[in-house]
Design an enzyme around this catalytic site. Structure first.
Site, PDB file in Angstrom:
ATOM      1  N   LYS A 270       1.498  -3.783   8.696  1.00 50.02           N
ATOM      2  CA  LYS A 270       2.517  -2.933   8.626  1.00 50.02           C
ATOM      3  C   LYS A 270       3.907  -3.724   9.284  1.00 50.02           C
ATOM      4  O   LYS A 270       3.756  -4.200  10.213  1.00 50.02           O
ATOM      5  CB  LYS A 270       2.274  -1.627   9.781  1.00 50.02           C
ATOM      6  CG  LYS A 270       3.449  -0.594   9.601  1.00 50.02           C
ATOM      7  CD  LYS A 270       2.895   0.410  10.638  1.00 50.02           C
ATOM      8  CE  LYS A 270       1.997   1.469   9.881  1.00 50.02           C
ATOM      9  NZ  LYS A 270       2.518   2.745   9.244  1.00 50.02           N
TER      10      LYS A 270
ATOM     11  N   ASP B 228       2.933  12.011  16.243  1.00 45.13           N
ATOM     12  CA  ASP B 228       3.278  12.012  14.625  1.00 45.13           C
ATOM     13  C   ASP B 228       1.794  12.280  13.905  1.00 45.13           C
ATOM     14  O   ASP B 228       1.593  11.657  13.318  1.00 45.13           O
ATOM     15  CB  ASP B 228       3.865  10.703  14.396  1.00 45.13           C
ATOM     16  CG  ASP B 228       4.577  10.852  13.380  1.00 45.13           C
ATOM     17  OD1 ASP B 228       4.788  12.050  12.462  1.00 45.13           O
ATOM     18  OD2 ASP B 228       5.013   9.810  12.595  1.00 45.13           O
TER      19      ASP B 228
ATOM     20  N   LEU C 165       0.834  -1.098   0.008  1.00 46.47           N
ATOM     21  CA  LEU C 165      -0.122  -0.038   0.025  1.00 46.47           C
ATOM     22  C   LEU C 165       0.873   1.185  -0.048  1.00 46.47           C
ATOM     23  O   LEU C 165       0.359   2.284  -0.593  1.00 46.47           O
ATOM     24  CB  LEU C 165      -0.970  -0.017   1.255  1.00 46.47           C
ATOM     25  CG  LEU C 165      -2.045  -1.009   1.245  1.00 46.47           C
ATOM     26  CD1 LEU C 165      -2.810  -0.964   2.534  1.00 46.47           C
ATOM     27  CD2 LEU C 165      -2.959  -0.653   0.088  1.00 46.47           C
TER      28      LEU C 165
END
Ligand SMILES: *[C@@H]1O[C@H](CO)[C@@H](O)[C@H](O)[C@H]1NC(C)=O
Ligand SMILES: *[C@@H]1O[C@H](CO)[C@@H](O)[C@H](O)[C@H]1NC(C)=O
Ligand SMILES: *[C@@H]1O[C@H](CO)[C@@H](O)[C@H](O)[C@H]1NC(C)=O
Ligand SMILES: *[C@@H]1O[C@H](CO)[C@@H](O)[C@H](O)[C@H]1NC(C)=O
Ligand SMILES: *[C@@H]1O[C@H](CO)[C@@H](O)[C@H](O)[C@H]1NC(C)=O
Ligand SMILES: *[C@@H]1O[C@H](CO)[C@@H](O)[C@H](O)[C@H]1NC(C)=O
Ligand SMILES: *[C@@H]1O[C@H](CO)[C@@H](O)[C@H](O)[C@H]1NC(C)=O
Ligand SMILES: *[C@@H]1O[C@H](CO)[C@@H](O)[C@H](O)[C@H]1NC(C)=O
Length: 657
Positions: free
Chosen positions: A367, A482, A344
């Site tokens: 991930k 973040d 992705l």
């Protein structure tokens, strides 16, 4: 590697200790005062009274005056016998000395002695006392007791009333008394004169103490005359002296003057063996104690490792609340072996793949974190727990994780401290967000039907409520650290969800600066979402206002895509219409939406205020966004704008319009 190192180290230390304890060197020394390299005046010798340190190859025990007394002794204790095993040392000593009288009046003499350690020159021990014993007491007591006891071989040059009749000069053996010598040998009058050599030996089997004396003749003929002797069989030496003694020489003058000088001295004893015997038990005891401590430390270490291991096992078997561990095999199957087709994108910490996970019956995003991990470290567990426990409709749902390349056996935990940094692969499994991230949407998306203000406003509110949840509803509060459009994901209905919170602490990133973990994502663009306060002191100290700052910049990006904060701020300060800064592609209808847009822009400016204290909390921000509350005081934007914009200009990159 690691397993044995501390253990071996401890064992080695223990060994060195026990060897050192058991193997003290034998007492054996040889001093030649003509040769300074044979002795160390400070460490080897003790001088008392009128005795002076060696000079010109000799030691003066007395001065050249009447009524002098002095001692020179070996500075270290000598073990005479072992109190526990009753083993007694044998010893031998030889010394070259001189007795020099200046006239026919002479006295009183000198002696080699063994006495309690350390040597103490008794008071008023001049004259016939030879520096061995305190002067005759009023009660006539002439025998030393306790710590004053001694054994001596005297070289007496004066005929005191208590000395044997017939000559001034004699040698004798004294036990704690100079008045009642055990044995004496008379010498010719004035014969104890000039340079002489004496040997004194003690044999532990016969208990014989033998003193021999000879002279070098007037021409210093090295062939000695036949020695004269005095000897005695000592009583049990344990009754005479303490186990540790001082050895040395004493001398005194009375009403006449006489020099007593030592030129060389050697001394040997069988103390090495005595020492060993003596230390066998303490050595064994010491070894046992050290061994015990080592064993205890090892046991403690083992227990700690087991505990840590169990914790990790539990963690990985049971998982945390709501999240679970996946098998690598299943993730590989779901993503067709992490094939590029399923990729992705690439984030700050690694690549993201999409896949269908059979177990969950749904599409997921996997991930793959390739940074160095702190697996096994406290932070790792607390962060994974934090991630899995935080649940909110605007947070990307976290299903679980997988660590590849681990083999959780006890060995790893035994040497855990040298191992925990080892590189591992971590996989985090999230819900799949069909519409990608906000960054793509704002900058690359061809989807035109969603360029409406209504959708963007909804996104702003979604992110706000996720942050509100993290900051205000989670106890303790969670920092995202973040926030940026790349980390804001959109589902098929364009609901926005925050992703990637807490990751910066799982992976060992040095967050200092802006690169690691901050702007690494695909084409992050020129806008810096990081709180300039964090970067001010060279080290990152992220707190809630830092998240608010990033949120403020995100609000500006949502409304005025591509413009820098200072451009928008400039427009605001010049009393211009801030809505002019808005993304030209934005579709909005009516004054009410225009007013909302203006409020969002001002809120964005407020949230991204340079000074931490000027920023609203997420609570205040959400009041503005959701409940139409009046904007908090924002006069400072106009007033302190110049200072702020200077800082902004230096820390934030300039956007291209
Ligand atoms: C001491 O040293 C001197 C000079 O080195 C030497 O002449 C003398 O014989 C030595 N004395 C003894 C007892 O070894
Ligand atoms: C020893 O005493 C004599 C007489 O006082 C003196 O001449 C000599 O220098 C002294 N030597 C040392 C080494 O003190
Ligand atoms: C030697 O041992 C005896 C008993 O065995 C004890 O009374 C005495 O105090 C010990 N002496 C020293 C100097 O340790
Ligand atoms: C005398 O010394 C020797 C070592 O030189 C030792 O083996 C022995 O046991 C000692 N004898 C006595 C009675 O202390
Ligand atoms: C002491 O021991 C050394 C070496 O064993 C020897 O050379 C020396 O003669 C001994 N001295 C005495 C006084 O026994
Ligand atoms: C000691 O010797 C001197 C002569 O050297 C003599 O006059 C004196 O009487 C002697 N004293 C004793 C107590 O023997
Ligand atoms: C030493 O001198 C005294 C007298 O001063 C004398 O009576 C004695 O016999 C002498 N002794 C020797 C061994 O020469
Ligand atoms: C005194 O010493 C001499 C010389 O060594 C010796 O012959 C004599 O037996 C000793 N006397 C006693 C009582 O020990």
């Amino acid at each position: 590697m690691g397993i044995g190192t501390p253990q071996l180290l401890l064992v080695a230390v223990a060994l060195v200790f026990s060897i050192a304890a058991a193997d003290s060197p034998a007492v054996s020394f040889s001093f030649n005062f003509s040769n300074p390299s044979t002795y160390n005046q400070e460490a080897d010798l003790k001088f008392e009274g009128d005795a002076t340190p060696p000079r010109d190859g000799l030691v003066n025990l007395t001065c050249s005056m009447v009524g002098c007394k002095g001692r020179m002794s070996y500075a270290q204790p000598v073990h005479l016998y072992d109190n526990a095993t009753t083993v007694v040392a044998s010893f031998s000593t030889r010394f070259t000395f001189a007795i020099i009288r200046s006239d026919r009046c002479k006295g009183d003499g000198m002696a080699f002695f063994l006495a309690s350690y350390p040597s103490v020159l008794p008071p008023s021990s001049s004259g016939g006392s030879l520096g061995l014993i305190a002067g005759p007491a009023a009660d006539g007591k002439t025998t030393a007791l306790g710590a004053d006891r001694f054994i001596a071989v005297e070289f007496d040059t004066y005929n005191n009333s208590f000395d044997p009749k017939g000559s001034n000069d004699h040698i004798g053996i004294d036990i704690s008394s100079v008045q009642m010598s055990i044995n004496t040998t008379l010498l010719p009058n004035f014969s104890l004169h000039g340079i002489m050599t004496a040997d004194i030996t003690f044999d532990n089997r016969t208990r014989m103490l033998v003193a021999s004396l000879w002279w070098l003749d007037d021409k210093n003929d090295p062939s000695p005359t036949k020695p004269v002797q005095v000897s005695t069989q000592l009583p049990e030496i344990q009754t005479l002296l303490p186990p540790e003694v001082a050895v040395g020489f004493s001398a005194a003058t009375g009403s006449c003057r006489e020099l007593h000088q030592i030129m060389s001295w050697t001394f040997n004893s069988t103390l090495a063996r005595i020492h060993k015997e003596r230390n066998k038990i303490p050595g064994l005891l010491g070894g046992l104690i050290i061994g015990g401590v080592v064993a205890l430390a090892l046991a403690l270490w083992f227990l700690l490792s087991c505990w840590k291991w169990k914790r990790v096992l539990n963690f990985f078997r049971k998982g945390t609340a709501g999240a679970r561990r996946f098998e690598y095999h299943d993730l590989a199957t779901a993503t067709k072996n992490f094939s590029d087709v399923y990729k992705l994108g690439e984030g700050a910490f690694g690549k993201v793949y999409r896949g269908y996970l059979q177990e969950l019956h749904r599409d997921v995003a996997v991930k793959k974190i390739v940074k160095e991990l702190n697996v096994g470290h406290k932070d790792f567990f607390s962060e994974v727990t934090t991630i899995s426990e935080a649940r909110h409709k605007n947070l990307v749902k976290f299903y679980g994780w997988c660590i590849r390349g681990h083999s959780w056996n006890i060995l790893h935990f035994l040497c855990g401290w040298c191992w925990s940094m080892e590189k591992k692969e971590l996989f985090l499994v999230y819900e799949l967000m069909k519409n990608g991230n906000l960054h793509e949407y704002l900058h690359e998306s061809k989807v035109t039907e969603v360029q409406s203000w209504r959708t963007r406003y909804k996104i702003a509110k979604d992110i706000g409520s996720a942050l509100f949840y993290l900051h205000h509803d989670c106890k303790p509060c969670i920092l995202h650290r973040d926030i940026k459009p790349c980390n804001i994901l959109l589902d098929e209905n364009f609901n926005a969800k925050l992703a990637d919170f807490g990751l910066s602490r799982i992976a060992k990133t040095t967050v200092v600066g802006t690169v690691e973990g901050y702007v690494l994502t695909t084409a992050a663009g020129p806008i810096d979402y990081m709180d300039p306060q964090c970067k001010k002191h060279g080290k990152v100290r992220i707190d809630c206002p830092s998240d608010v700052y990033s949120f403020g910049i995100v609000l500006l990006e949502i409304t005025c895509t591509g413009k820098s904060r200072e451009q928008i701020c400039g427009l605001y300060r010049s009393k211009g219409d801030v809505v002019k800064a808005a993304d030209t592609r934005l579709e909005f209808g009516g004054d009410s939406e225009r007013r909302k847009m203006e409020r969002v822009i001002v809120l964005g400016l407020l949230c991204s205020a340079f000074e931490t204290r000027d920023r609203p909390t997420m609570q205040q921000a959400m009041d503005v966004l959701e409940r139409n509350a009046p904007l908090p005081d924002h006069n400072f934007i106009t007033n302190s704008a110049l200072a702020s914009s200077d800082h902004d200009a230096s820390s934030a990159s300039v956007a291209n319009i």
